[in-house]
Scaffold this motif. Sequence first.
Motif, short mmCIF file in Angstrom:
data_model
loop_
_atom_site.label_atom_id
_atom_site.label_comp_id
_atom_site.label_asym_id
_atom_site.label_seq_id
_atom_site.Cartn_x
_atom_site.Cartn_y
_atom_site.Cartn_z
N UNK A 180 -4.40 0.77 6.14
CA UNK A 180 -3.59 1.69 6.66
C UNK A 180 -2.96 1.69 7.91
N UNK A 181 -3.77 1.09 8.84
CA UNK A 181 -3.05 0.93 10.24
C UNK A 181 -1.93 0.11 10.13
N UNK A 182 -1.80 -1.14 9.44
CA UNK A 182 -0.79 -2.25 9.45
C UNK A 182 0.42 -1.17 8.66
N UNK A 183 0.24 -0.50 7.51
CA UNK A 183 1.36 0.45 7.06
C UNK A 183 2.00 1.29 7.79
N UNK A 235 4.23 -3.84 5.22
CA UNK A 235 3.90 -5.00 6.10
C UNK A 235 4.08 -6.28 5.31
N UNK A 236 4.55 -7.33 5.94
CA UNK A 236 4.76 -8.56 5.52
C UNK A 236 3.58 -9.32 5.18
N UNK A 273 2.13 1.01 -0.08
CA UNK A 273 2.41 1.41 1.25
C UNK A 273 2.37 -0.04 2.08
N UNK A 274 1.36 -0.51 1.84
CA UNK A 274 1.08 -1.90 2.32
C UNK A 274 2.34 -3.10 2.02
N UNK A 275 2.34 -3.14 0.79
CA UNK A 275 3.49 -4.16 0.29
C UNK A 275 4.81 -3.73 0.74
N UNK A 276 5.07 -2.51 0.98
CA UNK A 276 6.43 -2.09 1.41
C UNK A 276 6.50 -2.11 3.09
N UNK A 331 3.04 -8.49 13.02
CA UNK A 331 3.65 -9.73 12.44
C UNK A 331 3.40 -9.56 11.01
N UNK A 332 2.30 -9.20 10.51
CA UNK A 332 2.14 -9.10 9.14
C UNK A 332 0.53 -9.03 8.74
#
Length: 847
Positions: free
Chosen positions: A608-611, A552-553, A547-550, A625-626
């Motif tokens: 998870x917050x970034x996802x 979040x940059x 999920x992070x890879x999908x 931003x990423x």
Amino acid sequence: MDSTTATAELGWTIFPSQGWEEVSGYDENMNTIRTYQVCNVFDSSQNNWVRTKYIRRRGAQRIHVQMKFSVRDCSSIPNVPGSCKETFNLYYYESDSDIATKSSPPWMENPWVKVDTIAADESFSQVDLGGRIMKINSEVRSFGPVSRNGFYLAFQDYGACMSLIAVRVFYRKCPLVIQNGAVFPETLSGAESTSLVAARGVCVPNGEEVDVPIKLYCNGDGEWMVPIGRCMCKAGYEALENGTVCKACMSGFFKAAQGDHKCLQCPINSRTTNEGATNCVCRNGYYRTDSDPPQMPCTTVPSAPQNVISIVNETSLRLEWSPPQEGGGREDVVYNIICKSCGSGRGGCTRCGDNVQFVPRQLGLTDTRVHISDLLAHTQYTFEIQAVNGVSDQSPYSPQYTSVNITTNQAAPSAVSIIHQVSRTPNSITLSWSQPDQPNGVILDYELQYYEKWNSSLTRSQTNTVVIRGLKSGTIYVFQVRARTVAGFGRFSGKMYFQTMTEGVVFIIAITVVIIRLLFLLSLFTEVSPGMKIYIDPFTYEDPNEAVREFAKEIDIACVKIEQVIGAGEFGEVCSGNLRQPGKREILVAIKTLKAGYTERQRRDFLSEASIMGQFDHPNIIHLEGVVTKSSPVMIITEFMENGSLDSFLRQNDGQFTVIQLVGMLRGIAAGMKYLCDMNYVHRDLAARNILVNSNLVCKVSDFGLSRFLEDDTSDPTYTSGGKIPIRWTAPEAIQYRKFTSSSDCWSYGIVMWEVMSYGERPYWDMSNQDVINAIEQDYRLPPPMDCPSALHQLMLDCWQKDRNNRPKFSQIVSTLDKMIRNPNSLKAMTPLSSRYDVSLMVLCNG
């Protein structure tokens, strides 16, 4: 006072008359001076005084006295009595005027103030025939504080054979000086030898304070200490002559900000209009964006793109081109595609409709290619490929472009958008549908595909209605339809699910089971409408890292520069810093870091917050931003919000905003929540502390730590969850049953409204959490804050409806606030503190 400068008798007062005697003598350089001497060593009980004339203080607080004297060694005097001394005493007496007489002040230690007993370092025992050989001592004593206008000095001899050769009275001061860009005035030293007297500096002309206050301390020796604070030359001026002068930048040079740096020569394509320039004005036809630094050359618009290639495939088109020959001196060139449909005749061209699709997008293309689809068949189009950069919107002229004309080919029809059930029986279903939006010719017939589980059946219909017979009763079937022209079949429609009627006494039970199965199938197979974006819970991924890879940059840590720590979060520190990615300008960002020694679960929860955040794109939602996951420390990088959290910002600026400004903030928060609601996302922790404010007072929803995915599986979707909840901001049903919905977010939004209108006051003041729960249960609601318009408080009350179905939707809240902003008079009426809200909280809390 300096007795060596006297050209006549000193005329000091002597007591008794046979004591001290004024005579001419010589100093160490054999210069004639007036001295006082006494040598009554053979007379017992000597008490000889000599008093100076009145000496004015001149503002000094501490006085220094230098005495040059000689003393005869008692052992060198024949038959000297035991009362012979080799010391004398120094006294002073303060007075606001010259009032002394021969007998006043009395010749005694009180009222005179004794400074010290003075002893000789060296005494002499012989005198030559000329009387010139003597050993001169020099001693300095000081006293203070003194406060009267002036004073007298007195020297007491009580049995010495001595000569008072010279007396110099002085005070110390620090001279006028220029240091650190500030002028410090002449300053007298303090009353004590260890005193430090502060002098306030004034910036040199065209200088500005950097640190305040600007101070320099004068010590007891009349020497300046290390300065505190400094001045710097203001914008348009540079420091010369070791920082003592701020000189205006000469023509053709500029200095954009306060500081020690020198004036810079104007960058290319710019000039100054006068001396002391803070920036250089762009020449005609050249521009600079608001974010361009002042030392950056002025730039212009790019030329048109080159070498356009078009490839037509039925009703689709691929365009490729080369970058413009001239980029205008900038690296931020992007491309816009303007589509015009020119029909099949020779009439005028019109802009294409919204149905035409551009991949990756129509405006702001960074690559030199685009794929265009859903065009009309047998239609002539003109496509303009514009080249624009950061200053194109400042140019009075339209962007440069290259156009290409194409004609689409014959094409199959587009997909049927939706299928309707007309009627049904236990063994048949009647369906109908609309003609495709783009038939691209005459529809010859339709092909319907349907199946129960795996094996599908096909049937044809020359109209847009069909009856499917021979079906099983009480069974769900999947249906898809497509249209056919001479160009062939179009795409199948999305899958639609319909059920035949059920026979017999089990009808009610069967229909219930079918509905449950249908809802289950819909949640699995129903296709989302084009352009509709639904939030995906990262915790549903088998591997949360996916999920992070999908969403979040990944950012190279070399692009991140941490400047300072601004707070602490659940997982580590929160910092401010800079982010500079290749091909982009450096921007200010907020950086959350994961503390060392974390567990894999902590890392997953942190990211998870970034996802979650990475799935949102709205001006009132904090922008991600990423992330940095491939090096240490692990980071989440977001846009930087200069004014911090909304609750603290309001408390720091209590009463500083108009009602319209506050309503504007509330409107931004509501718009962000409407976006989240449309995404099927429930925040669960909406509060002013979780709203961030930037320098333009734009409010953005943040902190997605307590938020969870809201499954869209019923007409009234609800997500049930346990865990800690913020009582003062949470709806009653969420507290009691842990049921969180967009309606419970609406309740929290009403509390945020109250926080904003009260400038960050704590909801329910000092009531305990249990008292708040009891009060809400007994229909208590927060009263209007001071000066709160009645329309706003009514909206709060609407958000606090006990029945969550009666609370407004966020789309309605945005619309209501927009009407208030357009009609400010609606905000003038204030709500009186009626008896409805004069409820004793003590009674409520105590039942």
